[in-house]
Design an enzyme around this catalytic site. Structure first.
Site, PDB file in Angstrom:
ATOM      1  N   CYS A  64      -1.815 -25.922 -14.789  1.00 10.36           N
ATOM      2  CA  CYS A  64      -3.177 -26.411 -15.056  1.00 10.36           C
ATOM      3  C   CYS A  64      -4.207 -25.368 -14.655  1.00 10.36           C
ATOM      4  O   CYS A  64      -5.256 -25.700 -14.082  1.00 10.36           O
ATOM      5  CB  CYS A  64      -3.452 -27.719 -14.330  1.00 10.36           C
ATOM      6  N   GLN A 120      -5.683 -28.712  -2.647  1.00  7.65           N
ATOM      7  CA  GLN A 120      -4.553 -28.011  -2.039  1.00  7.65           C
ATOM      8  C   GLN A 120      -4.812 -27.704  -0.578  1.00  7.65           C
ATOM      9  O   GLN A 120      -3.888 -27.376   0.162  1.00  7.65           O
ATOM     10  CB  GLN A 120      -4.273 -26.681  -2.783  1.00  7.65           C
ATOM     11  N   LYS A 173      -1.033 -35.681  -2.942  1.00  7.95           N
ATOM     12  CA  LYS A 173      -0.576 -34.375  -2.470  1.00  7.95           C
ATOM     13  C   LYS A 173      -0.491 -34.315  -0.950  1.00  7.95           C
ATOM     14  O   LYS A 173      -0.100 -33.294  -0.388  1.00  7.95           O
ATOM     15  CB  LYS A 173      -1.545 -33.273  -2.950  1.00  7.95           C
ATOM     16  N   ASP A 231     -13.227 -27.922  -4.403  1.00  6.92           N
ATOM     17  CA  ASP A 231     -11.982 -28.570  -4.816  1.00  6.92           C
ATOM     18  C   ASP A 231     -10.978 -28.337  -3.693  1.00  6.92           C
ATOM     19  O   ASP A 231     -10.402 -27.252  -3.574  1.00  6.92           O
ATOM     20  CB  ASP A 231     -11.494 -27.955  -6.126  1.00  6.92           C
ATOM     21  N   HIS A 277      -8.415 -24.727 -11.040  1.00  9.39           N
ATOM     22  CA  HIS A 277      -7.560 -25.698 -11.734  1.00  9.39           C
ATOM     23  C   HIS A 277      -8.388 -26.307 -12.869  1.00  9.39           C
ATOM     24  O   HIS A 277      -9.608 -26.407 -12.761  1.00  9.39           O
ATOM     25  CB  HIS A 277      -7.173 -26.769 -10.699  1.00  9.39           C
TER      26      HIS A 277
HETATM   27  C1  LIG Z   1      -6.474 -27.156  -6.976  1.00  8.37           C
HETATM   28  C2  LIG Z   1      -6.306 -28.477  -7.659  1.00  8.37           C
HETATM   29  N1  LIG Z   1      -7.391 -29.126  -8.101  1.00  8.37           N
HETATM   30  C3  LIG Z   1      -7.303 -30.323  -8.722  1.00  8.37           C
HETATM   31  C4  LIG Z   1      -6.089 -30.914  -8.928  1.00  8.37           C
HETATM   32  C5  LIG Z   1      -6.056 -32.232  -9.639  1.00  8.37           C
HETATM   33  O1  LIG Z   1      -5.616 -33.248  -8.800  1.00  8.37           O
HETATM   34  P1  LIG Z   1      -5.169 -34.628  -9.423  1.00  8.37           P
HETATM   35  O2  LIG Z   1      -4.066 -34.337 -10.361  1.00  8.37           O
HETATM   36  O3  LIG Z   1      -4.722 -35.424  -8.276  1.00  8.37           O
HETATM   37  O4  LIG Z   1      -6.355 -35.205 -10.108  1.00  8.37           O
HETATM   38  C6  LIG Z   1      -4.925 -30.281  -8.470  1.00  8.37           C
HETATM   39  C7  LIG Z   1      -3.593 -30.878  -8.627  1.00  8.37           C
HETATM   40  O5  LIG Z   1      -2.914 -30.775  -9.617  1.00  8.37           O
HETATM   41  C8  LIG Z   1      -5.046 -29.027  -7.825  1.00  8.37           C
HETATM   42  O6  LIG Z   1      -3.965 -28.378  -7.399  1.00  8.37           O
END
Ligand SMILES: Cc1ncc(COP(=O)(O)O)c(C=O)c1O
Ligand SMILES: Cc1ncc(COP(=O)(O)O)c(C=O)c1O
Lengths: 158, 410, 410, 158
Positions: free
Chosen positions: B367, B202, B225, B199, B123
């Site tokens: 993203c 998910q 989430k 990370d 992401h």
């Molecule tokens: C795999 C992953 N990493 C990071 C993020 C970023 O999370 P946040 O938008 O809560 O900062 C997301 C969510 O969009 C994600 O799916």
């Protein structure tokens, strides 16, 4: 609410009004500062230790800094409790004291149950006022750092 | 497993909200999840009866508020099996947590030429902070590639990791649903002498998480989430690593003392939490964790595995060659996220047509633009499920897709 | 002015919460404010009926959520008379906003030897980020001193500002209540060629704010001090300055595009908002702004000026030389924040005794340790008022103080 | 909800299925990319301009990239609307079009009311689908950048 009389016992107020062992010590005594970022309390522990390891003896201790009645009286009582004692004994008192303060990551040793806290027992009421616990243990945490610093400088000298 | 109707009835938006007189089929939880009654009530009642500053004032109301805030930390530590709640740092979201890692750990530990290894399925939150650091000080970024079915291609991992200082990877892809072997990857990172950064955005909401079993070094994820409030995320880290890191941002609460000449920092986690934090949100998050724990993370994973199987089978059976679903077919190594191509229709149009049936999916690059490049597309349609979804939701998706062709006549 | 009882009845905690059967006298709004029913309800109902991701998905629910989030931005722009809502960047709190300024603008524009001017009455949020930058690249920090009554000593301002690149100052001291002449200070900064950065955390909640009249360049403040939710703060800035700044944090939402080789940034404000923002909180903040606007910021200021006059007079009359209240006596140049020394009692003990009477005040350094040094104390007791406080609250404070001497016998 | 037929008018689908003026132009034509970060749409506008200022004429335009039916058809219709036109006229169409899209910071000029949007009118239904507005204006915003880039390079040459 637990009454204020649980917190402000007469003996505590006495130590607050007439703190014991205020002052400074010259080097080679160590000097360590402690802060309570919550309320701005500042304490300085000056510590003279003779020897090394658990047998080392605290030959003198002085307290500087400013703080509330609880942190000041706790520091004052602490000086009386540790002066002339061996580091091993002091650590046992420290464990007992912190455990009385409800600090839960203390690993008490078997012999600790025999430790007599003496006057320090008067601080027991602080547990009922959770935000004040940090005030009561500030001087002890600073003492712990001072003991560590003494040991380190003794090791350097050796 | 668990009573799905009972679960769903706890989500007011899913139970009661209608658009054009029909209920909402929410298949966008990979983006953000809906909020259960328990979380909403915890926030409301905290604001109504217990709101006060934390860590600063010493009256009882403030003491209670501080405890309520810290209970959020304790809940998170429990959920991920962290050795200590003090290792949980609250941030505003997972993105801030990743920036904290890249900027605070990275600036202190990485120099020109140092290597950071990422994967092609990351992401942007786990890409852009490193690219910013690359601009600033010339670190090198290497990429772990993908296999044809959307898993990590680990065949040259050792080579990629040689001399690397950091291996930062997702524990579950937000596009492919792929669940890489996190424990193994942490071990590989450590064998190469690299920091293992996960990370887990998910992963945590949908699986039993054990950061100690992983032996990860730093793990980022988000509250929103996992049925929790917006405005709060987490970085968990091993204490010795957090302690050795410089602060990321400065201000109140993160200091030990400040003079005209400089400052010293407070102990972890306060060191990384400048200013007034998301107090009400931490309270809501604690409620979210309790809600998830009551259902059981293992049960949630079971439910989603069977729903994933159902979704893959249903969509493939109904649309055959007209649909391409990315990611592995084996539900043991994937979660309930389905990115797909459908009959040459553009995802934005697919989503539009589905929206008319109140089926909420995401269309776009999710993203993860570099991954789109690897897949050779510029967008996909993505449906993603959570504990409140059921087979009827998947059927609604399939029915909605059926309708799409009528319009475009492809 | 406005109906105080009606206002207070809208704050559930103030209207209904009791401790030991008595109501809470909340005098800690300088720390954080209580939340009115309207804000709580806006958040609750948004989570119950309209929660969805923003800026990412294209179904109607997501479109509505995006509009609701952006309405928070519009409300803030209106409140401070910003030329455009796009100039309002949402952060997690004011501290992040100040870090954004120091780190993003500062790293791009300041080099070793460059001068940043602060004042001795700054909050750590407007000190530590600059000290971090000083450590990193050797900028010099100069300090505007104070007069005996706690106003800024502007006698040598031109000298301090000569060659300065930044003048960053508070629009209202969180310790002294002092309201410096912000417009004049911005003009002085500009005359010296420096950027004018305003910490408006304490000002915006209590006053009519007009950033265009100030001609400030960048202005930071927080939602939680102005009846709004925790977890969200703001940086307003002139568009050309925000556009010229590099991003502070990287991730989703803040990009235009990302490839394996690098990224380009989205337009302001998205450029500074990586990841999923505080969506529910922006909705609550919009409600807070509407709540404040309905009462009227000018009315709030009027109310607080008269309450400030009452507080100063009452405390001085009752305790004479036993109390020292810091800051100016003229209510035209101060807000409703009273830091004081009382009969040599330590603030922590004062606060403890007051707490027994349910009077909530803050004891400590108020995240302004350098100012404590200037005042020659290590802590003060601080009472602070807001639109919901009245003279009875001040009387309760005075009565509580009376009780303190009995215990300590000073 | 407004029906999908408001959005997907036949003429729009026709431009989507059979986009006009797809392709590339060689330099000195300018080439400008546009993104819609929301949905990943990417567009490239190739623009050949003859002359300078408002009188300059768009002699050729080609479109590359990928996008949804709305962004693709909007781009396709746009090429028909601007080819052979003067920059001044094109700007007027652009203002009218954006104002039809409900974009509110457009300052219409008096003469704009006489501009005939022709086929572009078919995109009117997009306003009822707010998230799609960005799709419809992406090509126009990219064209604006391309016109600016042409002007700049013309100035460089001068
Ligand atoms: C795999 C992953 N990493 C990071 C993020 C970023 O999370 P946040 O938008 O809560 O900062 C997301 C969510 O969009 C994600 O799916
Ligand atoms: C003057 C001033 N600046 C900055 C801050 C920091 O605000 P926050 O804690 O919301 O980041 C505060 C609040 O504590 C403040 O009073």
């Amino acid at each position: 609410m637990p009454g204020l009389e649980d917190l402000y016992r007469e003996i505590i107020l006495d130590h607050y009004r007439t703190p014991r062992n205020r002052g400074e010590l010259d080097p080679p005594a160590v000097k360590i500062d402690g802060h309570n970022p919550l309320c701005g309390d500042e304490i300085t522990v000056y510590l003279a230790v003779d020897g090394t390891g658990d047998d080392a003896v605290v030959t003198d201790i002085k307290i500087g800094g400013q703080g509330c009645s609880i942190s000041q009286s706790s520091a004052s009582m602490m000086t009386k409790a540790v002066i002339g004692k061996q580091v091993g004994e002091i650590n046992a008192v420290m464990r007992r004291f912190k455990s009385m303060m409800g600090i839960d990551n203390i690993e008490l040793e078997e012999a600790d149950s025999e430790v007599d806290l003496g006057e320090l027992e008067a601080l027991q009421g602080v547990v009922k006022f959770p935000v004040r616990i940090k005030c009561a243990v500030l001087s002890w945490n600073t003492l712990a750092n001072a003991i560590a610093a003494s040991a380190a400088s003794a090791a350097d000298d050796a | 497993m668990f009573d799905l109707d009972a679960v769903r009835s706890q989500f007011p938006l899913l139970a009661d909200r209608t658009i054009d007189d029909s209920r909402v089929v929410y298949l966008d939880s990979g983006n953000t999840s809906q909020k259960p009654r328990r979380v909403i009530d915890a926030m409301t009642s905290f604001m109504e009866t217990s709101y006060a500053p934390i860590n600063r004032s010493s009256y009882r109301l403030a003491g209670e508020a501080t405890e309520a805030y810290e209970a959020g930390r304790t809940a998170i530590a429990r959920l991920i099996n962290a050795p200590s709640a003090d290792e949980v740092v609250f941030t505003k979201n997972a993105s801030e947590a990743m920036n904290l890692v890249a900027m605070a750990w990275g600036r202190a530990n990485l120099e020109a030429g140092d290597v950071v290894v990422l994967t092609e399925m990351e992401h942007h939150a786990n890409i852009v902070p490193w690219q910013m650091l690359a601009q600033e000080r010339g670190i090198e970024i290497r990429w772990v590639g993908l296999t044809a079915d959307g898993q990590l291609d680990l065949s040259n991992l050792d080579e990629l990791l040689s001399d690397a200082k950091v291996f930062a990877f997702t524990a579950m892809s937000n596009v492919l649903g792929t669940i890489p072997p996190t424990k193994k990857l942490c071990a590989a990172a450590h064998a190469a002498g690299a920091l293992a950064v996960v990370d887990a955005c998910q992963f945590v909401p949908h699986n039993v998480t054990d950061v100690q079993d992983w032996d990860a070094d730093l793990v980022a994820f988000s509250s929103h989430k996992m049925c929790g409030p917006t405005g709060i995320g987490m970085l968990w880290g091993k204490m010795e690593i957090l302690e050795a890191m410089p602060p990321f941002m400065g201000g109140g609460n993160m200091i030990d003392t400040v003079t005209f000449d400089g400052f010293t920092t407070a102990p972890v986690p306060a060191k990384f939490e400048p200013g007034t934090p998301a107090i009400v949100e931490a309270v809501g998050l604690a409620a979210a964790v309790e809600f998830l724990e009551d259902i059981g993370m293992a049960n949630i994973r079971q439910h989603e595995m069977s729903l994933t199987r159902y979704a893959l089978d249903t969509l493939n059976a109904r649309f055959g060659d007209d649909i391409t679903i990315y990611g592995p077919d084996n539900v043991e190594v994937r979660g309930g996220i389905f990115s797909f191509e459908f009959r040459d229709l553009h995802p934005h149009d697919v989503s539009q047509v589905l929206d008319e049936k109140n089926v909420c999916v995401r269309a776009g690059h999710h993203c993860a633009k570099p991954l789109m490049q690897t897949l050779g597309v510029n967008a996909t349609t993505r449906a993603s499920v959570y504990l409140y979804n059921d087979e009827a939701d998947i059927d609604a998706l399939a029915d909605g897709l059926d309708g799409a062709s009528d319009i475009f006549g492809f």
